[in-house]
Design an enzyme around this catalytic site. Structure first.
Site, mmCIF file in Angstrom:
data_model
loop_
_atom_site.group_PDB
_atom_site.id
_atom_site.type_symbol
_atom_site.label_atom_id
_atom_site.label_comp_id
_atom_site.label_asym_id
_atom_site.label_seq_id
_atom_site.Cartn_x
_atom_site.Cartn_y
_atom_site.Cartn_z
ATOM 1 N N THR A 1 0.908 -1.146 0.000
ATOM 2 C CA THR A 1 0.000 0.000 0.000
ATOM 3 C C THR A 1 0.936 1.182 0.000
ATOM 4 O O THR A 1 2.081 1.055 0.430
ATOM 5 C CB THR A 1 -0.829 -0.003 1.317
ATOM 6 N N ARG B 1 -13.587 -7.380 -1.020
ATOM 7 C CA ARG B 1 -12.953 -7.129 0.282
ATOM 8 C C ARG B 1 -12.347 -5.718 0.311
ATOM 9 O O ARG B 1 -11.661 -5.295 -0.605
ATOM 10 C CB ARG B 1 -11.865 -8.170 0.515
ATOM 11 N N GLY C 1 -9.829 -3.239 2.666
ATOM 12 C CA GLY C 1 -8.911 -3.179 3.798
ATOM 13 C C GLY C 1 -9.059 -1.859 4.522
ATOM 14 O O GLY C 1 -10.094 -1.188 4.460
ATOM 15 N N ASP C 2 -7.984 -1.473 5.192
ATOM 16 C CA ASP C 2 -8.014 -0.241 5.987
ATOM 17 C C ASP C 2 -7.789 1.014 5.151
ATOM 18 O O ASP C 2 -8.169 2.112 5.559
ATOM 19 C CB ASP C 2 -6.946 -0.303 7.078
ATOM 20 N N GLY D 1 -0.025 -2.774 5.544
ATOM 21 C CA GLY D 1 -0.023 -4.066 6.222
ATOM 22 C C GLY D 1 -1.412 -4.654 6.225
ATOM 23 O O GLY D 1 -2.247 -4.309 5.387
HETATM 24 N N1 GLY Z 1 -3.342 -2.179 4.087
HETATM 25 C C1 GLY Z 1 -3.916 -2.493 2.868
HETATM 26 C C2 GLY Z 1 -4.951 -3.521 2.921
HETATM 27 O O1 GLY Z 1 -5.048 -4.262 3.876
HETATM 28 O O2 GLY Z 1 -5.698 -3.620 1.972
#
Ligand code: GLY
Length: 311
Positions: free
Chosen positions: A166, A194, A196-197, A218
């Site tokens: 990322t 999905r 992520g953060d 991460g």
């Molecule tokens: N940190 C990026 C993700 O988990 O998609």
């Protein structure tokens, strides 16, 4: 002025500083820097060339936050557009919303005049296909349920070289204005849809010019559950220094009960322009560049060993 980025931000950090030197805002700087990473075909974790999901489709996520107003824009699971960071910025600026995903985000991108493009490069496709072999995905007995095969791929998330990546950018100008941006192709081989953060404000990205900014790379599932980027900024708000704030936010992850525990990195910047970065990988680095420097510097991150308190 200063720009802080994850190590893969090196390809865009000079451009980001240049933008602010020419009078552009931190938002302009963050967008310009991240766009160059999104176009870097050698980076298989961001933008064009990113590794695809389980179905072989590249799905991109991004977010941007203005530390002066706490305005934010985010997009998730976007197919077919090279610069999700720019779409996220337009969401922030044009809509009364913060977050668009999937077909809605793609429709909005078209309306805003972004050019569709094929994101899957032959090299990314080859790495993706090899992942099924390396993870023994095919060796699972036929009777094993599909989702159990998926767990073999998910276990590869333990290896940041293979499954994660990322880009984070935080920019602060000479007037105390700050912005933070994050862009990713997410967890390779992820279940379609999905998130992520990275596009989740407070999880992978948070910025408040009065205190500082933070962004994560991460395993996003962990940062979502612990609101990690927001925690760093809240610890700054509570009066902690940047080093302690980052370490405390990392330590908060130890409370998570998680089968795939580990793989978390933070970059941070306080309102005084002090950069810092943290990782549970002892070899991880980050980059930063001030307006006085000719070249960015790459420094080791503060290593924070994470020991889950509950299994
Ligand atoms: N940190 C990026 C993700 O988990 O998609």
């Amino acid at each position: 002025m200063i720009v802080v980025a994850s190590a893969n931000g090196r390809v865009g950090i000079k451009a980001a500083i240049e933008v602010m030197k020419k009078g552009g805002s931190p938002i302009d700087a963050v967008e310009a820097g991240i766009r160059l990473v999104e176009s870097n075909l050698e980076d298989h974790s961001v933008g064009k060339g990113g590794l695809p999901n389980l179905a072989g489709e590249v799905e991109l996520d991004a977010s941007i936050m203005d530390g002066d107003t706490l305005a934010a824009g985010a997009v998730g699971a976007v197919h077919g557009f090279e610069h999700p960071i720019s779409i996220a910025r337009r969401v922030m600026e044009e809509l009364p919303h913060v977050f668009l995903v999937g077909p809605g985000a793609e429709r909005f991108a078209k309306e805003m005049g972004f050019e569709p493009t094929d994101l899957l490069t032959p090299e990314a496709k080859e790495i993706w296909a090899r992942g099924f072999v390396d993870s023994d995905f095919y060796s699972a007995p036929e009777r094993v349920r599909y989702l159990e095969r998926m767990r073999k791929l998910a276990a590869m998330a333990k290896d940041p070289e293979k499954a994660h990546g990322t880009v984070n950018f935080i920019a602060l100008d000479d007037h105390g204005h700050m912005a933070c941006g994050v862009s990713t192709s997410g967890w390779a081989w992820k279940y379609p849809g999905r998130l992520g953060d990275s596009p989740v404000i407070g999880a992978g990205n948070y910025c408040d010019s009065r205190y500082g900014g933070a962004a994560c790379t991460g395993r996003g599932e962990m940062a979502i559950r612990a609101a990690t980027a927001h925690s760093v900024v809240m610890y700054l708000k509570a009066g902690l220094g940047i080093q302690e704030a980052g370490i405390r936010a990392m330590n908060d992850l130890e409370d998570l009960v998680d089968e795939y525990f580990g793989g978390m990195n933070i970059v941070a910047l306080d309102r005084h322009g002090e950069p810092a970065a943290f990782s549970d990988n002892p070899n991880a680095t980050f980059v930063y560049m001030t307006g006085d420097m000719d070249e960015p510097v790459e420094k080791p991150r503060t290593y924070v060993e994470l020991k889950p308190t509950r299994r």
